[in-house]
Design an enzyme around this catalytic site. Structure first.
Site, PDB file in Angstrom:
ATOM      1  NE  ARG A  25      -7.247  -6.676 -18.023  1.00  0.00           N
ATOM      2  CZ  ARG A  25      -6.267  -6.034 -19.078  1.00  0.00           C
ATOM      3  NH1 ARG A  25      -5.160  -6.430 -19.110  1.00  0.00           N
ATOM      4  NH2 ARG A  25      -6.828  -4.887 -19.579  1.00  0.00           N
ATOM      5  CB  ILE A  51     -10.736  -5.529 -21.454  1.00  0.00           C
ATOM      6  CG1 ILE A  51     -10.838  -5.821 -20.141  1.00  0.00           C
ATOM      7  CG2 ILE A  51      -9.284  -5.612 -22.104  1.00  0.00           C
ATOM      8  CD1 ILE A  51     -10.389  -7.264 -20.085  1.00  0.00           C
ATOM      9  CB  SER A  52     -11.152  -1.203 -17.901  1.00  0.00           C
ATOM     10  OG  SER A  52     -12.055  -0.471 -18.189  1.00  0.00           O
ATOM     11  CD  GLN A  53      -5.092   1.611 -16.520  1.00  0.00           C
ATOM     12  OE1 GLN A  53      -5.183   2.363 -17.391  1.00  0.00           O
ATOM     13  NE2 GLN A  53      -4.214   1.699 -15.576  1.00  0.00           N
ATOM     14  N   PRO A  54      -6.313  -3.025 -15.643  1.00  0.00           N
ATOM     15  CG  PRO A  54      -5.355  -5.218 -15.265  1.00  0.00           C
ATOM     16  CD  PRO A  54      -5.374  -3.934 -16.091  1.00  0.00           C
TER      17      PRO A  54
END
Length: 139
Positions: A25, A51-54
């Site tokens: 990431r 960016i979306s959380q994992p």
């Protein structure tokens, strides 16, 4: 991150867990944010986008049922993180991003990282992918 934030919760797909382990990431966050890359939260990537959380990336990938042999449409490609995760599983990922500078950055980033099974273009994802899935995005 994978063990603590994904596998310890409800991410059970071995394909998804492997892809999340493989895709680094920190390559998808802005310079200076690398130390925050593996915290389970969204991060700003510029142009008012994140960016979306994992966990959300893993959950979306698991819920869509991504499998080898499939093609995927990633609407709102942003930094390219979700596209890279999908590309580790499916045969080809088509990414559409409405913010043209982000589309160009993610396209270049995915190419530099060796993803040959992704195609990213600037466009309105509400309309999907113009033409058929096999069409040349330059046309």
């Amino acid at each position: 991150m994978v063990r603590e934030h994904l596998a310890a919760r409800d991410i059970r797909s071995s394909d998804v867990l492997r892809a999340m382990q493989t895709v680094l990431r920190h390559h998808f966050v802005p310079a200076g944010s690398e130390k925050l890359a593996y915290i389970d939260r969204p991060l700003r990537i510029g142009h008012g986008q994140t960016i979306s959380q994992p966990y959300i990336v893993a959950l979306m990938t698991q819920l869509v049922g991504a499998k080898p042999g499939m093609k995927a449409l990633d609407v709102g490609t942003g930094s390219g993180y979700q596209a890279a995760v999908l590309a580790e599983i499916v045969d080809h990922v088509y990414g559409v991003e409405i913010v043209c500078p982000l589309a160009e950055q993610s396209k270049g980033r995915l190419e530099r990282l060796g993803y040959t099974n992704t195609t990213v273009r600037c466009g309105d994802g509400y309309r999907g992918w113009p033409g058929d899935w096999g069409s040349d995005p330059a046309t």
